[in-house]
Design an enzyme around this catalytic site. Structure first.
Site, PDB file in Angstrom:
ATOM      1  N   HIS A 134       0.830  -1.204   0.000  1.00 25.32           N
ATOM      2  CA  HIS A 134       0.000   0.000   0.000  1.00 25.32           C
ATOM      3  C   HIS A 134       0.868   1.260   0.000  1.00 25.32           C
ATOM      4  CE1 HIS A 134      -3.075   2.835   1.897  1.00 25.32           C
ATOM      5  NE2 HIS A 134      -3.576   2.504   0.733  1.00 25.32           N
ATOM      6  N   HIS A 179       1.088   4.031  -3.239  1.00 23.66           N
ATOM      7  CA  HIS A 179       0.920   5.486  -3.136  1.00 23.66           C
ATOM      8  C   HIS A 179       2.214   6.236  -3.474  1.00 23.66           C
ATOM      9  CE1 HIS A 179      -3.253   5.954  -1.905  1.00 23.66           C
ATOM     10  NE2 HIS A 179      -3.111   4.817  -1.235  1.00 23.66           N
ATOM     11  N   HIS A 223      -7.936  -0.387  -4.776  1.00 24.15           N
ATOM     12  CA  HIS A 223      -8.607  -0.369  -3.480  1.00 24.15           C
ATOM     13  C   HIS A 223      -9.870  -1.250  -3.486  1.00 24.15           C
ATOM     14  CE1 HIS A 223      -5.907   3.134  -2.974  1.00 24.15           C
ATOM     15  NE2 HIS A 223      -5.949   2.823  -1.698  1.00 24.15           N
ATOM     16  N   GLU A 275     -10.273  10.929  -4.743  1.00 26.17           N
ATOM     17  CA  GLU A 275      -9.099  10.729  -3.879  1.00 26.17           C
ATOM     18  C   GLU A 275      -8.772  11.989  -3.108  1.00 26.17           C
ATOM     19  OE1 GLU A 275      -5.567   9.476  -5.904  1.00 26.17           O
ATOM     20  OE2 GLU A 275      -4.588   8.917  -4.053  1.00 26.17           O
ATOM     21  N   HIS A 319     -11.798  11.821   0.187  1.00 26.62           N
ATOM     22  CA  HIS A 319     -11.160  10.626   0.745  1.00 26.62           C
ATOM     23  C   HIS A 319      -9.945  10.963   1.606  1.00 26.62           C
ATOM     24  CE1 HIS A 319      -7.519   8.206  -0.082  1.00 26.62           C
ATOM     25  NE2 HIS A 319      -8.209   7.236   0.471  1.00 26.62           N
ATOM     26  N   HIS A 358      -9.461  10.203   5.713  1.00 29.19           N
ATOM     27  CA  HIS A 358      -8.327   9.560   6.398  1.00 29.19           C
ATOM     28  C   HIS A 358      -7.873  10.435   7.568  1.00 29.19           C
ATOM     29  CE1 HIS A 358      -6.602   6.011   4.286  1.00 29.19           C
ATOM     30  NE2 HIS A 358      -7.279   6.455   3.242  1.00 29.19           N
ATOM     31  N   HIS A 364     -12.866   2.684   2.972  1.00 32.45           N
ATOM     32  CA  HIS A 364     -12.692   2.373   1.549  1.00 32.45           C
ATOM     33  C   HIS A 364     -13.881   1.630   0.953  1.00 32.45           C
ATOM     34  CE1 HIS A 364      -9.208   4.161  -0.215  1.00 32.45           C
ATOM     35  NE2 HIS A 364      -8.716   4.212   1.010  1.00 32.45           N
TER      36      HIS A 364
HETATM   37 CU1  CUO Z   1      -4.795   3.912  -0.244  1.00 40.17          CU
HETATM   38 CU2  CUO Z   1      -7.197   5.575   1.286  1.00 40.17          CU
HETATM   39  O1  CUO Z   1      -6.054   5.450  -0.415  1.00 40.17           O
HETATM   40  O2  CUO Z   1      -5.598   4.492   1.529  1.00 40.17           O
END
Ligand code: CUO
Length: 690
Positions: free
Chosen positions: A197, A201, A226, A338, A353, A357, A393
């Site tokens: 993950h 990113h 995701h 995102e 999003h 987080h 998610h």
């Molecule tokens: Cu990878 Cu919310 O985008 O964690």
């Protein structure tokens, strides 16, 4: 240990130290000669750096050295974008090294490692460098905080690294089975999953220079990667007799899932905050982070996105609109939700999003009155540890599904491959019955020493337990009524029944199909028996790459000299050891799905000429570096849309070029420890040559 110590640029006299007390080299300068000898004794590598006109980094120093860095916080993200631009802008590799040497001890370490890693992966002159795994640079983001005190003790008492023994991390260190969600801890806290993950990113940053952000179909891949995480988590939950994850629907509802990460930040010398059950999201207002937003705003942005989906268009800042088309709508939405820099209207559709987080990660101190920083949800390297990640998610995925449900349904012509019939699919694990997959526990180690400072140096290993499965082979039998031709094979796996043990509807089952593999085959006329090794999967990176430094220190296992070549650079990819869900001791009933489709229409031809060494092992979840996403179909095809009229269950969905077969996933509750002498002789993982 490639990079330490680094020296100041030669002839660099005019540096203004913006925050002198924070600049370590300066603080220790009076002791320079002593320190130089100390480093010489323990580390032979010296890297000379060339003098350069140093970049202006004063703006980056607003983030204190001991603060925790989060790419989800807009201020931090802007700082990262700035630093990435500095690194990418250095004229050549030598200047890049000089700039990195100058900046490394001045800026926040989390910020530095993130921006430096993005730059290394994107600069043409450094792209093939081997980045150390994040789990070794910041082991504190991956293993129980209690381990570090013991690691220092071990290092201080046992000066010779060869006699140090690994520090055992028990499996159940974050909770007990009183907490139902803890059944999934092995998945959420898996080192390889979290590394994947983080790497994803890193390859797809949402802010930075255009050439770094604007990658082919990045918004769509944000959706698909995701979506697959949620599908895999749901599958895993069902193996553990838990229902599929509930999306976080009303943002004002108390969050039932608690999580106490037991991680200790070595940078901030703080424990990562936990969250008790029943926490309620609150408006965030933190001056130091320049962070102020209301939960109602997140809600509003989500409403606007839904509205756009229902209208089939989004509003643009100049008053015009943009259609959410069948082909690109999902990509636009990915960047909008995102959001990335490519969001067509940040003003209107906001920062849903990412700030969700942040809101979740600050639920324990939204206005900073307790001087606490964000928790695991605020960092892409740790977010997947928290049960609430999957609820967030799942909600995000629900928005994408809403859009997908508005698209025309696939016709039989769009699914079928005329002249090609798939007549069989089966799996074989060596020395098990046909159509049985086997999972078990395995021990592994991670080297903590790169992420800690102690003397003398040398490895200090922590030993932990993860899920693994036995290698297997998939066989697909195909009748080709036409000429010899190339074809694309897609393999998926899903639970056979829903939570109540009933047959699925297609509409539900399609969401829990996890991709296992996608590959090209040459079909000859008539009957073809295609076999494929599990280790070749297009969603995973090899086991050895997840745990590479460990392997580097070991004798090669494949008899071909060094195993280093295989590691290359690319850490993005689902870890091979988590390819198959855990299953159950009695054998968890599942179905394997195989589809054979037309290579000439479905596969991007430029991908056929991929360069050797390019990062492509995990193309399905990570794409191929510098190239178009290889599969021309919508990501998630053929399960991404509602079915054609008349199709109720998945059997009815099948066209002649598709097939499903029953598979049991049997979990053996035994622990394989390759570090014990008597177990070392067991077969080591092998990766067939591509
Ligand atoms: Cu990878 Cu919310 O985008 O964690």
């Amino acid at each position: 240990r490639p990079t330490e110590p680094v020296f100041m640029p030669k002839g660099d006299k005019g540096i203004v130290l913006d925050v002198p007390q924070n600049y370590l080299t300066d603080k220790y300068r009076p002791q320079a000669s002593v320190l130089k000898n100390r480093f010489k004794e323990t580390d032979n590598t010296q890297v000379a750096v060339k003098g350069i006109t140093v970049p202006d980094i004063s703006a980056l120093l607003v983030l204190p050295r001991r603060a925790t860095f989060s790419t989800f916080v807009p201020l931090h993200r802007q700082l990262a974008a700035r630093l990435i631009a500095i690194f990418i802008g250095m004229r050549n590799a030598e200047d890049f090294v000089s700039a990195a040497a100058y900046i490394r001890d001045r800026v926040n370490p989390g910020l530095f490692v993130y921006a430096f890693s993005v730059a290394v992966l994107h600069r043409p002159d450094t792209r093939d460098l081997h980045l150390p795994p994040l789990s070794e640079m910041f082991p504190d983001k991956f293993v129980d905080g209690g381990v570090f005190v013991r690691a220092r003790e071990e290092a201080n008492v046992l000066l010779d690294e060869t006699v140090r023994s690994p520090i055992e991390i028990p499996m159940d260190y974050t909770a007990t089975n009183l907490e139902l969600e803890h059944r999934l801890a092995y998945f959420r806290e898996d080192l390889g999953i979290n590394l994947h993950h983080w790497h994803w990113h890193l390859i797809y940053p949402f802010e930075g220079p255009r050439e770094v952000v604007a990658k082919d179909r990045r918004g769509e891949l944000f959706y698909y990667m995701h979506q697959q995480i949620i599908a895999r988590y749901d599958f895993e939950r069902m193996c553990n007799k838990l229902p599929r994850v509930k999306r976080l629907q009303n943002l004002n509802d108390p969050i039932e899932e608690a999580y106490f990460p037991k991680l200790t930040s070595q940078v901030a010398s703080r424990n990562w905050a936990g969250r008790p059950s029943g926490a309620v999201l609150r408006d965030v207002n933190r001056e130091a982070d320049q962070l102020k937003f209301d939960i109602a705003e997140l809600q509003r942005w989500r409403d606007r996105i839904f509205e756009a989906i229902h209208k089939g268009r989004i509003d643009l800042p100049n008053g015009t609109t943009m259609a959410l088309t069948e082909r690109d709508g999902i990509d636009v939405l990915g960047n909008l939700i995102e959001p990335s820099d490519l969001s067509p209207n940040r003003q209107l559709y906001g920062n849903m999003h990412n700030l969700l987080h942040v809101a979740v990660s600050l639920v324990h101190d939204p206005d900073q009155r307790h001087l606490e920083t964000f928790s695991v949800m605020g960092d892409s390297a740790t977010a997947m540890r928290d049960p609430v990640f999957y609820r967030v998610h799942s909600m995000v995925n629900d928005i994408f599904t809403e859009h997908k449900n508005t698209l025309p349904r696939y016709t039989v012509q769009q699914l079928d491959f005329p002249g090609v019939r798939v007549v069989g699919v089966s799996v074989q694990t060596p020395s098990a019955e046909a159509n049985v997959l086997e999972t078990f526990w395995q021990k592994n180690v991670v080297d903590l020493s790169r992420g800690m400072d102690f003397n003398p140096r040398g490895s200090v290993l922590a030993k932990f337990t993860h899920l693994n499965h036995r290698d297997f082979q998939v066989t697909v039998t195909v009748e080709n009524q036409g000429q010899a031709r190339q074809a694309l094979v897609r393999l998926f796996l899903a639970p056979k029944f829903d939570e109540r043990g009933q047959q699925w509807s297609f509409v539900d089952q399609r969401n829990v199909f996890i991709e296992l593999d996608k590959f090209i085959v040459n079909l000859k006329p008539k009957r073809n028996v295609i076999t494929r090794e599990s280790r070749m999967s297009s969603v995973t990176i090899p086991f050895e790459r997840t745990f590479r430094d460990l392997e580097l220190n070991r004798p090669p296992t494949n008899g071909s000299g060094t195993v280093q070549d295989e590691f290359n650079f690319c850490g993005c990819g689902w870890p091979q050891h988590m390819l198959i869900p855990k299953g159950s001791p009695e054998g968890y009933p599942s179905v394997i799905f195989a589809m054979v489709s037309d290579y000439t229409t479905d596969w991007d031809q430029s991908a056929a000429n991929r360069k050797p060494g390019a990062c492509w092992d995990a193309a399905s979840y990570c794409g191929i570096r510098d190239q178009a996403y290889p599969d021309r179909r919508a990501m998630g095809y053929p399960f991404d849309r509602l079915p054609r009229p008349g199709v109720v269950n998945t059997e009815q969905f099948l066209t002649p070029n598709m097939i499903m077969g029953d598979v049991l996933i049997r979990f053996r509750d035994t622990v394989f420890d390759p570090f014990l002498p008597q177990q070392q002789q067991q077969p080591q993982p092998q990766r067939p040559q591509a």
